[in-house]
Write a protein that holds these residues in place. Sequence first.
Motif, PDB file in Angstrom:
ATOM      1  N   SER A 134       6.410  -7.766  14.726  1.00 19.58           N
ATOM      2  CA  SER A 134       6.557  -6.414  14.191  1.00 19.58           C
ATOM      3  C   SER A 134       5.746  -6.253  12.918  1.00 19.58           C
ATOM      4  O   SER A 134       5.587  -7.186  12.136  1.00 19.58           O
ATOM      5  N   SER A 135       5.232  -5.037  12.704  1.00 17.77           N
ATOM      6  CA  SER A 135       4.259  -4.818  11.646  1.00 17.77           C
ATOM      7  C   SER A 135       4.696  -3.710  10.708  1.00 17.77           C
ATOM      8  O   SER A 135       5.790  -3.149  10.827  1.00 17.77           O
ATOM      9  N   LEU A 136       3.828  -3.382   9.770  1.00 16.05           N
ATOM     10  CA  LEU A 136       4.119  -2.376   8.756  1.00 16.05           C
ATOM     11  C   LEU A 136       4.347  -1.015   9.402  1.00 16.05           C
ATOM     12  O   LEU A 136       3.553  -0.574  10.243  1.00 16.05           O
ATOM     13  N   ASP A 137       5.419  -0.357   9.031  1.00 18.09           N
ATOM     14  CA  ASP A 137       5.761   0.968   9.573  1.00 18.09           C
ATOM     15  C   ASP A 137       4.936   2.028   8.846  1.00 18.09           C
ATOM     16  O   ASP A 137       5.227   2.390   7.707  1.00 18.09           O
ATOM     17  N   LEU A 138       3.898   2.537   9.525  1.00 21.85           N
ATOM     18  CA  LEU A 138       3.004   3.509   8.895  1.00 21.85           C
ATOM     19  C   LEU A 138       3.516   4.934   8.998  1.00 21.85           C
ATOM     20  O   LEU A 138       2.837   5.876   8.574  1.00 21.85           O
ATOM     21  N   THR A 139       4.715   5.117   9.556  1.00 22.33           N
ATOM     22  CA  THR A 139       5.304   6.456   9.579  1.00 22.33           C
ATOM     23  C   THR A 139       5.980   6.787   8.245  1.00 22.33           C
ATOM     24  O   THR A 139       6.332   7.939   7.994  1.00 22.33           O
ATOM     25  N   LYS A 140       6.147   5.768   7.403  1.00 24.43           N
ATOM     26  CA  LYS A 140       6.750   5.975   6.086  1.00 24.43           C
ATOM     27  C   LYS A 140       5.653   6.111   5.036  1.00 24.43           C
ATOM     28  O   LYS A 140       4.823   5.213   4.870  1.00 24.43           O
ATOM     29  N   ALA A 141       5.647   7.227   4.327  1.00 28.13           N
ATOM     30  CA  ALA A 141       4.581   7.507   3.364  1.00 28.13           C
ATOM     31  C   ALA A 141       4.520   6.462   2.255  1.00 28.13           C
ATOM     32  O   ALA A 141       3.431   6.095   1.798  1.00 28.13           O
ATOM     33  N   GLU A 142       5.671   5.954   1.826  1.00 29.11           N
ATOM     34  CA  GLU A 142       5.687   4.996   0.713  1.00 29.11           C
ATOM     35  C   GLU A 142       5.027   3.674   1.084  1.00 29.11           C
ATOM     36  O   GLU A 142       4.590   2.919   0.211  1.00 29.11           O
ATOM     37  N   TYR A 200       2.190   3.309   2.468  1.00 25.95           N
ATOM     38  CA  TYR A 200       0.742   3.345   2.265  1.00 25.95           C
ATOM     39  C   TYR A 200       0.371   2.812   0.880  1.00 25.95           C
ATOM     40  O   TYR A 200      -0.626   2.109   0.721  1.00 25.95           O
ATOM     41  N   LEU A 201       1.170   3.156  -0.124  1.00 25.59           N
ATOM     42  CA  LEU A 201       0.926   2.624  -1.463  1.00 25.59           C
ATOM     43  C   LEU A 201       1.132   1.117  -1.476  1.00 25.59           C
ATOM     44  O   LEU A 201       0.337   0.368  -2.065  1.00 25.59           O
ATOM     45  N   GLN A 202       2.187   0.671  -0.801  1.00 21.86           N
ATOM     46  CA  GLN A 202       2.425  -0.777  -0.698  1.00 21.86           C
ATOM     47  C   GLN A 202       1.253  -1.462  -0.011  1.00 21.86           C
ATOM     48  O   GLN A 202       0.823  -2.542  -0.432  1.00 21.86           O
ATOM     49  N   ILE A 259      -1.928  -0.535   0.074  1.00 22.73           N
ATOM     50  CA  ILE A 259      -3.099  -0.581  -0.817  1.00 22.73           C
ATOM     51  C   ILE A 259      -2.942  -1.692  -1.847  1.00 22.73           C
ATOM     52  O   ILE A 259      -3.876  -2.460  -2.110  1.00 22.73           O
ATOM     53  N   ILE A 260      -1.744  -1.785  -2.445  1.00 24.38           N
ATOM     54  CA  ILE A 260      -1.489  -2.819  -3.449  1.00 24.38           C
ATOM     55  C   ILE A 260      -1.626  -4.211  -2.832  1.00 24.38           C
ATOM     56  O   ILE A 260      -2.270  -5.108  -3.394  1.00 24.38           O
ATOM     57  N   CYS A 261      -1.036  -4.398  -1.634  1.00 24.05           N
ATOM     58  CA  CYS A 261      -1.108  -5.703  -0.974  1.00 24.05           C
ATOM     59  C   CYS A 261      -2.550  -6.030  -0.568  1.00 24.05           C
ATOM     60  O   CYS A 261      -2.979  -7.190  -0.667  1.00 24.05           O
ATOM     61  N   PHE A 262      -3.297  -5.019  -0.138  1.00 21.87           N
ATOM     62  CA  PHE A 262      -4.695  -5.230   0.248  1.00 21.87           C
ATOM     63  C   PHE A 262      -5.518  -5.722  -0.940  1.00 21.87           C
ATOM     64  O   PHE A 262      -6.260  -6.707  -0.841  1.00 21.87           O
ATOM     65  N   LEU A 269      -6.890  -5.961   5.900  1.00 20.16           N
ATOM     66  CA  LEU A 269      -6.011  -4.873   6.345  1.00 20.16           C
ATOM     67  C   LEU A 269      -5.116  -5.334   7.483  1.00 20.16           C
ATOM     68  O   LEU A 269      -3.938  -4.955   7.559  1.00 20.16           O
ATOM     69  N   GLY A 270      -5.657  -6.182   8.369  1.00 22.43           N
ATOM     70  CA  GLY A 270      -4.854  -6.730   9.452  1.00 22.43           C
ATOM     71  C   GLY A 270      -3.720  -7.607   8.939  1.00 22.43           C
ATOM     72  O   GLY A 270      -2.586  -7.527   9.428  1.00 22.43           O
ATOM     73  N   VAL A 271      -4.018  -8.429   7.946  1.00 22.03           N
ATOM     74  CA  VAL A 271      -2.983  -9.278   7.346  1.00 22.03           C
ATOM     75  C   VAL A 271      -1.905  -8.427   6.687  1.00 22.03           C
ATOM     76  O   VAL A 271      -0.705  -8.683   6.831  1.00 22.03           O
ATOM     77  N   VAL A 272      -2.338  -7.383   5.971  1.00 19.95           N
ATOM     78  CA  VAL A 272      -1.382  -6.483   5.313  1.00 19.95           C
ATOM     79  C   VAL A 272      -0.495  -5.812   6.349  1.00 19.95           C
ATOM     80  O   VAL A 272       0.734  -5.739   6.187  1.00 19.95           O
ATOM     81  N   TYR A 273      -1.106  -5.319   7.409  1.00 22.69           N
ATOM     82  CA  TYR A 273      -0.344  -4.640   8.461  1.00 22.69           C
ATOM     83  C   TYR A 273       0.676  -5.580   9.095  1.00 22.69           C
ATOM     84  O   TYR A 273       1.799  -5.177   9.415  1.00 22.69           O
ATOM     85  N   LYS A 274       0.288  -6.833   9.244  1.00 23.05           N
ATOM     86  CA  LYS A 274       1.147  -7.808   9.918  1.00 23.05           C
ATOM     87  C   LYS A 274       2.208  -8.405   9.002  1.00 23.05           C
ATOM     88  O   LYS A 274       3.322  -8.709   9.439  1.00 23.05           O
ATOM     89  N   ARG A 275       1.888  -8.560   7.704  1.00 21.73           N
ATOM     90  CA  ARG A 275       2.755  -9.339   6.816  1.00 21.73           C
ATOM     91  C   ARG A 275       3.504  -8.529   5.760  1.00 21.73           C
ATOM     92  O   ARG A 275       4.553  -8.960   5.288  1.00 21.73           O
ATOM     93  N   ALA A 276       2.954  -7.384   5.356  1.00 20.61           N
ATOM     94  CA  ALA A 276       3.498  -6.697   4.179  1.00 20.61           C
ATOM     95  C   ALA A 276       4.923  -6.205   4.372  1.00 20.61           C
ATOM     96  O   ALA A 276       5.703  -6.142   3.420  1.00 20.61           O
TER      97      ALA A 276
END
Length: 564
Positions: free
Chosen positions: A233-241, A243-245, A247-250, A324-331
Amino acid sequence: MTFFNLSIQKRFLVSLCLLPLVIYVVFFEAIALNANYVAYDDIHVLQIVEQWQNAASWRDKLDWLTIGFPEHRIVFTRLVVLLSYWLTGSVNFKTLMVISNLLWVGQLGILFKVFQKLNLSFAYFIPLCWIVLNVHSFENIFWGTSSLGNFGLLFFTMMAAYGYTQLSPKYSWIGILFSVFATFSYGNGLLTFLIGGTILALSKRWKEMKLTLGAFVLTMGLYSLTHSHASPSSLDLTKAENYLQAIICFLAFIGSSVNFDAYSPSTLAQWLSVVFGGVLLTVNAWALFRHTTITTNPRTITLRLNKVQWFALYMLLFVCLTSLGVVYKRAEWDGLYGMFKGRYRMYPTWMLILTYLLVLDWNREKITQKWLAIGMGIVVIFNTLVLYYAIAPAVNNRRMAVAQEFNSMYNADLLGLKMFDLTGTDFLRLQKLYQPSLFFRQYEKQWTASTDSLSTNGNFKVDSVFWSNKNLSVYYHRDFIRPVKNMDDGAYVVLKSASHVYMAGGMQQALPLKTFLRRGWYWDRGFMATFVPGAVVKGNYRMYVLLRQNGVSELLDTQKQVTF
């Protein structure tokens, strides 16, 4: 006299270039161990030997070779494992590590070809050696099968980058060939085709772009015929908050080189990594796009880049998309802290490489020996600090691997084995393929005895045994236990009941840097060992310490008992 001086200068420069390689080799040789490393990935991959032998047809063999792991296609890794077995009758994990690290070091050959296009003195190449040969990604350095996938992918990707960016059709075929290799080495290898096509389109090399697109379609056809597992399971991009997380993790991920301690980053170091990542990205983008023109009528983008800049652009796109892939997978689950794992540090290293190349390209006519000396000082300090903070966790990981071998050998119902769909019998059978040399086997009769009372060489008094966060912790801080003969030296805590026996490696910490500089001592006093209740069968256990000093093992009784 002039010739003599020039000869001395050349020898000095070559020595400076080779010194980080010598440090890297010594670090590797001291810690590398022929054992199943983190979790059971090595054992899982090793099953390809039996799967290949037992396959009824070539179609079945190819299915086993290409099946996902879990979403990655690790064909290259499995082929090397099979080749090792065919040539030697066994699979030595340390040999796999050597091959992997040669691929990582081999990047310097490609970078030297790129560097030559700058028409600068060889002296300016030396900092690249110190950047590439840092040991930040120590998890991959010592992880037999994973290092093949990761380091193999990065070598193939850099070769593909070089091929696509030489502005020549014959080199484009090199790019296509190594894109195929990268695709079947690791999941993000697919990006090499997409980035290559983008580079060819931006440089208006349409015929080569069409060839690359055709090769990509054919490769994807082969790719789609293989089986894979669902990605976690990966980062839930339906939540606006989020996206800031993201960017910071990236930014933290690409700038994590500024944080020297991969496993214990302070809050300050984490946020410095965010800032540093932003600085690196800005410098790279400005150096690449400062001569870019965009016209609206007709709508065109014109990039006026040389070969070094095209190469850097390719690599930058690969690093950013992978990040970005790592962020999507791990953040989602690991948060900011998860961006600092040792297994990912190759990509921040690549960001440093690209930044250095682009700064050289930008200022090649202005850079003086003074700036070179400053740069050399910075990269040498960087390399040595990374080394200082990597030794302790790398040695601790080795001890964890030893303990994992122990627990898997003597506990057929071990939870870790079940999680990888393995039994104790499976493990022992597969272990014969790599035949590890394990010092604790001299006490094998005691480990398998149907009693909790073992014959010992004396007593060992630990300072405290207590439960913390549901885990059993064992502390000892009375004396220094320093590795002397090799990195097997250290303390290993053993729990023994009538039916089960478990081991935990004694984790040691490095002394503060200022203490090391003042006294020349690296290891702090004592050790800490931890047992996770979920991995230990319920029951009453007596506690022992297997103490190994100067290559000699002693089994000692702590006179402690614990109940799980």
